[in-house]
Design a protein around this motif. Structure first.
Motif, PDB file in Angstrom:
ATOM      1  N   TYR A   1       0.840  -1.202   0.000  1.00 54.58           N
ATOM      2  CA  TYR A   1       0.000   0.000   0.000  1.00 54.58           C
ATOM      3  C   TYR A   1       0.876   1.254   0.000  1.00 54.58           C
ATOM      4  CZ  TYR A   1      -3.503   3.437   1.392  1.00 54.58           C
ATOM      5  OH  TYR A   1      -4.324   4.537   1.436  1.00 54.58           O
TER       6      TYR A   1
ATOM      7  N   ASP B   1       2.213   2.128  -3.402  1.00 60.20           N
ATOM      8  CA  ASP B   1       1.208   2.707  -4.301  1.00 60.20           C
ATOM      9  C   ASP B   1       0.778   4.091  -3.805  1.00 60.20           C
ATOM     10  OD1 ASP B   1      -0.553   2.697  -6.516  1.00 60.20           O
ATOM     11  OD2 ASP B   1      -2.200   1.982  -5.271  1.00 60.20           O
TER      12      ASP B   1
ATOM     13  N   GLU C   1      -5.223   3.066  -4.356  1.00 52.88           N
ATOM     14  CA  GLU C   1      -6.514   2.471  -4.688  1.00 52.88           C
ATOM     15  C   GLU C   1      -7.498   2.689  -3.535  1.00 52.88           C
ATOM     16  OE1 GLU C   1      -6.647   1.108  -7.947  1.00 52.88           O
ATOM     17  OE2 GLU C   1      -4.806   2.250  -7.677  1.00 52.88           O
TER      18      GLU C   1
ATOM     19  N   GLU D   1      -3.173   2.301 -13.362  1.00 54.30           N
ATOM     20  CA  GLU D   1      -1.717   2.426 -13.305  1.00 54.30           C
ATOM     21  C   GLU D   1      -1.089   1.042 -13.391  1.00 54.30           C
ATOM     22  OE1 GLU D   1      -0.270   6.122 -10.731  1.00 54.30           O
ATOM     23  OE2 GLU D   1      -1.352   4.655  -9.533  1.00 54.30           O
TER      24      GLU D   1
ATOM     25  N   LEU E   1       1.308  -0.277 -11.612  1.00 54.77           N
ATOM     26  CA  LEU E   1       1.520  -0.910 -10.312  1.00 54.77           C
ATOM     27  C   LEU E   1       0.232  -1.495  -9.747  1.00 54.77           C
ATOM     28  CD1 LEU E   1       3.634  -1.516  -8.131  1.00 54.77           C
ATOM     29  CD2 LEU E   1       3.040   0.668  -7.054  1.00 54.77           C
ATOM     30  N   ASP E   2      -0.912  -1.000 -10.214  1.00 51.40           N
ATOM     31  CA  ASP E   2      -2.198  -1.473  -9.696  1.00 51.40           C
ATOM     32  C   ASP E   2      -2.377  -2.974  -9.896  1.00 51.40           C
ATOM     33  OD1 ASP E   2      -2.675   1.132  -9.058  1.00 51.40           O
ATOM     34  OD2 ASP E   2      -4.143   1.505 -10.640  1.00 51.40           O
TER      35      ASP E   2
ATOM     36  N   VAL F   1      -0.725  -4.472  -7.017  1.00 50.46           N
ATOM     37  CA  VAL F   1      -1.458  -4.148  -5.788  1.00 50.46           C
ATOM     38  C   VAL F   1      -2.673  -5.058  -5.627  1.00 50.46           C
ATOM     39  CG1 VAL F   1      -2.835  -2.390  -4.605  1.00 50.46           C
ATOM     40  CG2 VAL F   1      -0.686  -1.749  -5.717  1.00 50.46           C
TER      41      VAL F   1
ATOM     42  N   LYS G   1       6.415   0.871 -10.647  1.00 54.76           N
ATOM     43  CA  LYS G   1       6.257   2.144  -9.941  1.00 54.76           C
ATOM     44  C   LYS G   1       6.980   3.269 -10.687  1.00 54.76           C
ATOM     45  CE  LYS G   1       6.883   4.246  -5.379  1.00 54.76           C
ATOM     46  NZ  LYS G   1       7.358   4.022  -3.988  1.00 54.76           N
TER      47      LYS G   1
ATOM     48  N   ASP H   1       5.014   4.282 -13.791  1.00 56.67           N
ATOM     49  CA  ASP H   1       3.873   5.137 -13.440  1.00 56.67           C
ATOM     50  C   ASP H   1       4.313   6.560 -13.136  1.00 56.67           C
ATOM     51  OD1 ASP H   1       1.942   3.158 -13.739  1.00 56.67           O
ATOM     52  OD2 ASP H   1       2.149   2.465 -11.676  1.00 56.67           O
TER      53      ASP H   1
END
Length: 249
Positions: free
Chosen positions: A25, A28, A33, A108, A110-111, A114, A236, A239
């Motif tokens: 978390y 991100d 999110e 994104e 990285l999502d 995540v 990351k 993004d």
């Protein structure tokens, strides 16, 4: 005494899950999110674990394994892949796809990691609770070993899956590349998970190979962690670069 023990079990089982959840978390931080989506992912992970238990109870794969690999190293390999890696990663991937499909917040690179790790940690947390309750007489040892190895293992299997899902969703330009990365999103975690469990199972059954397998296991988990962290950093960074380009425009 009983109440304190039952309080210690969820703490021991879920603490490594919470720590890894906080880590991803925190990574991100650009566009976090929504909490509702993250919790949905964790719940999907718990449900996926229940699905795997149900599937393996309905389909008696052990009987098939008895025929093709009755004992020894072949048995360990078959158990690792057929009873753990393949069904678990298949069901987790199915729920990850449910989670990100038509998800407007999946915007994104990285999502992908995540959401995948939320499902993976939900799965790992539920599995950890079951293992620790089953081994309550050795609570501390079980919690320590699984907290150091098993929970991070599921986390990095999910990192690999989320990485290739993101490549398929964002980076690929042709249908072939999208399909290839989606296939890798399943195959790579299965290989990682299979080797992880295989080495543990060989250590449990082949006394003469304990030291060799333990050294290989430590090396393997170290390399998986390094590769997983590198994948997180790469997405990351991608993004951040895209966000900077948008600001310049």
């Amino acid at each position: 005494m009983i109440s304190s023990t039952f309080l210690a079990v969820p703490i021991a089982a879920l603490l490594p899950v919470i720590l890894l959840f906080y880590y991803i978390y925190h990574q991100d931080s650009n566009q976090p999110e929504p909490a509702s989506q993250l919790w949905k992912g964790v719940i999907f992970g718990v449900v996926s674990a229940i699905w795997v238990i149900a599937i393996l109870s309905i389909y008696d794969i052990s009987t098939y394994i008895d025929k093709i690999a009755p004992s020894g190293i072949p048995r360990a390999i078959a158990n690792a892949f057929l009873l753990a890696a393949i069904p678990e990663e298949a069901v987790k991937m199915l729920f990850i796809i449910f989670l990100i499909r038509h998800n407007p917040y999946f915007d994104e690179h990285l999502d992908g990691i995540v959401y995948a790790t939320c499902v993976g940690l939900g799965f790992a947390g539920f599995e950890n609770l079951l293992y620790i309750f089953r081994n309550i007489d050795n609570l501390l040892t079980t919690a320590l070993v699984r907290g150091i190895f098993s929970v991070p293992g599921h986390f990095f299997f999910a990192v690999a899956m989320g990485y290739f899902i993101s490549l398929s969703h964002f980076s690929s330009t042709t249908k072939y590349d999208k399909t290839k990365n989606l296939i890798l999103a399943f195959i790579v975690p299965v290989i990682l998970h299979g080797i992880f469990d295989m080495l543990l199972m060989i250590m449990a059954t082949e006394e003469s190979l304990v030291i060799v397998c333990f050294v290989l296991f430590l090396y393997f988990t170290h390399r998986m962690r390094k590769k997983g962290c590198k994948r997180i950093f790469l997405l990351k960074k991608k993004d951040m670069m895209e966000a900077a380009e948008v600001e310049e425009v």
